[in-house]
Design an enzyme around this catalytic site. Structure first.
Site, PDB file in Angstrom:
ATOM      1  N   CYS A  26       0.872  -1.099  -0.125  1.00 47.04           N
ATOM      2  CA  CYS A  26      -0.182  -0.087  -0.192  1.00 47.04           C
ATOM      3  C   CYS A  26       0.803   1.324  -0.143  1.00 47.04           C
ATOM      4  CB  CYS A  26      -1.063  -0.171   1.220  1.00 47.04           C
ATOM      5  SG  CYS A  26      -0.050  -0.242   2.841  1.00 47.04           S
ATOM      6  N   MET A  27       0.245   2.387   0.703  1.00 51.52           N
ATOM      7  CA  MET A  27       1.136   3.618   0.737  1.00 51.52           C
ATOM      8  C   MET A  27       2.453   3.471   1.356  1.00 51.52           C
ATOM      9  SD  MET A  27      -0.396   5.636  -1.305  1.00 51.52           S
ATOM     10  CE  MET A  27       0.155   7.422  -0.607  1.00 51.52           C
TER      11      MET A  27
END
Length: 625
Positions: A26-27
């Site tokens: 993810c981020m």
């Protein structure tokens, strides 16, 4: 450690490629689905330079990297047989239903977040241009920009179909075809006409599927099972035609008649329930949610709330979960900023300011794990600061109206609407409340390591004759003659002269000023070359290489410059004894032939302040380091 080295090391410490079912990112996090989480060397992972922490959410093992996670992920894929499109084998069992649901939601939404974030930012910018009268909503430019920003949301079922298929292990293109069918404008017009709709005599419940979330995930879950079933009973020569044809023909009508309408209804009730909660109990709900949202982020389950946020915006046009996430991020930024203001450690002070700015941008893990959780009290200050911001939002009724690019300052376009000004004020309230509370709570500062002072302090107690080289004892303990060590490799002095210590504790320090030339992968042994050219081997225990690094924690890396007395290793001596290993620690001069004499201490026990060995050499190469 560069990204390639870090990626390879991470893959090794999670149990190797054979232990990985799938990995996504993810981020800020690498998200592993592993066959056996017990094979992970978690403490070693957390000590890697570039890893901020680890977390287990449900059955998913997460490694927090920060902003460089895409680069590390790329190196993992590049240096293994893993890929982004399929799982490396079947799922392991043993998960409860809730964990499985969260794992699916996270796996489905994480890959499409960049598309949603980019489209959301465009919609936010367009809202600003329209609000301030800089762009006429009736103009063709506005219409084109609106289509660009709205496309990802209108056709969200197609994006979700592809990511769902990858998660469920089915063909993503068949999945996209199913989504495209239920979004077809002819069907939309048919359902919008208001007349009863039937398919082969069976009733079809009218529903609009654009921007919906739940129906397509359910549809692709069914499609994955249908596809595998049909594939199992189809001859190889017919698979290309029969499998997709039967899958699409079965799943699309079933979706339109059953799971599709059920998903829409469920989404409507979910959105209505949240609206009721925040309208009737908004004061309590917003304060509690904002004050605890960082805990949700720590588990990685905040991504499971993304579909609810999207559903709220598409059904009701407003969302209250996103504002709480913004406040939590501002709280983490404010707490880290307080550490920047108060810390006396220059290096840690700089780190705190950097991660505070990063948190303001919407990426909180560096601030959370690198500073606030590490110091404990600032983390409490972050939670309290976010709750104070939640109190302001509760009184002013702040909501989000657009899904912006991030839950940070670049994503404030999410708040463009009637409560925009109050939203900005609330963010400032959360930030400064967290800063003030964290500053007042205080914390135990990270001591600043001054190597020159450490060197001078030890040197003052070590009178050294000109031309001599001395080693302080790297270990506190009982002195043992090398000839009494059970391992003949050491006792025969084939590796060089030296002495051994039976440790009283597990703190291993540098005996000289020099460079770490060797750090064994298992951390049981370290090689150091002193400034005078002495080559020193510190070998903790006998046969401890078999522990594969268990019970050893390295505080330095190969290539580091070290000073006398600087901690090198933390070792759990008692645990090693319980494993049945001898903890006696030889200290060997491996280039003994470079010296004319090696004097050994006469002390029975030594501390980190005592001279262990004194070396004499007329022709010692003092430029060796």
């Amino acid at each position: 450690m560069n990204h390639q080295e870090l990626g390879i090391k991470i893959l090794e410490l999670v149990g190797g490629e054979e232990n990985v079912q799938s990995v996504i990112h993810c981020m800020t996090r690498l998200r592993f689905n592993l066959r056996d989480n017990n094979k992970v060397k978690r403490s070693e992972l957390e000590n890697l330079d570039g890893v901020m922490g680890t977390n287990i959410s449900g059955s998913q093992f997460q490694i927090i990297i920060g902003n460089d996670v895409p680069k590390v992920y790329k190196e993992i894929i590049k240096n293994s047989n893993l890929n982004e499109d399929s799982n490396n084998g079947e799922k392991s069992g043993g998960r409860n239903v809730i964990s499985a649901i969260f794992d699916v939601i996270s796996g489905v939404f994480t890959p499409i977040l960049p598309a949603i974030a980019g489209a959301g930012m465009i919609k936010g910018i367009l809202a600003i241009l329209s609000t301030f009268g800089w762009l006429d909503p009736a103009s063709q430019t506005y219409i084109i920009l609106n289509a660009i920003g709205d496309g990802a949301f209108y056709f969200l079922p197609i994006l979700l179909a592809v990511s769902s298929a990858r998660k469920f292990g089915s063909n993503p293109y068949i999945a996209a075809t199913i989504a495209a069918a239920i979004l077809h404008p002819t069907l939309t017009a048919l359902f919008s006409a208001g007349e009863p709709v039937k398919f082969i005599g069976l009733p079809v419940i009218a529903a609009v599927y654009s921007s919906t979330v739940i129906p397509i995930i359910l549809a692709i879950w069914i499609a994955s099972h249908v596809e595998k079933f049909v594939d199992k009973f189809t001859h190889n020569s017919l698979k290309l035609i029969v499998v997709p044809t039967l899958t699409i023909l079965f799943v699309v009508p079933v979706t339109l008649m059953t799971v599709g309408p059920l998903g829409v209804v469920f989404g409507d009730y979910l959105s209505s329930g949240l609206s009721f909660l925040f309208s009737d109990y908004g004061f309590i709900a917003m304060v509690l949610l904002a004050g605890t949202f960082s805990l949700i982020i720590m588990t990685g389950m905040h991504y499971a709330l993304v579909p609810i946020m999207i559903n709220n915006l598409t059904v009701k046009g407003i969302d209250y979960l996103m504002p709480a996430m913004f406040l939590a991020n501002m709280g983490q930024a404010g707490a880290a900023f307080a550490v920047f203001l108060k810390s006396k450690n220059k290096k840690f002070k700089s780190l705190s300011l950097t991660v505070s700015i990063t948190a303001l941008m919407g990426i909180t893990e560096p601030a959370m794990y690198g500073v606030n959780v590490r110091l404990k009290k600032p983390f409490a200050g972050a939670l309290l600061g976010a709750a104070v911001g939640g109190l302001y939002y509760a009184f002013t009724g702040v909501a989000a109206y657009i899904l912006g690019g991030s839950a940070g300052l670049p994503g404030v376009t999410s708040f463009i609407g009637p409560t925009f000004v109050h939203a900005l004020i609330g963010l400032a309230v959360a930030f400064f409340a967290a800063t003030i509370i964290s500053y007042l709570l205080g914390f135990e500062d990270i001591p600043e390591e001054n190597k020159e002072e450490m060197k001078a302090d030890v040197a003052a107690n070590l009178p050294v004759a000109e031309g001599d080289s001395v080693l302080i004892s790297p270990v506190k303990g009982e002195v043992v003659k090398l000839s009494e060590v059970s391992d003949p490799t050491f006792s025969s002095e084939v590796m060089g002269e030296g002495i051994a210590i039976r440790p009283h504790d597990g703190k291993i320090v540098s005996p000289v000023n020099g460079v770490v030339t060797t750090l064994f992968r298992t951390k049981h042994a370290i090689g150091i070359t002193s400034e005078e050219g002495a080559e020193i081997l510190i070998h903790v225990g006998i046969d401890t290489v078999k522990l594969e690094g268990k019970h050893f924690e390295a505080l330095i890396q190969q290539g580091d410059s070290v000073v006398v007395g600087q901690p090198l290793l933390e070792v759990d001596i008692d645990a090693i004894k319980q494993e049945g290993f001898d903890t006696v620690t030889p200290v060997i001069i491996t280039n003994t032939t470079s010296f004319t004499k090696v004097d050994k201490t006469n002390l029975a026990t030594v501390t980190h302040k005592d001279v262990l060995l004194r070396l004499e050499a007329e022709n010692l190469n003092k430029s060796a380091v």
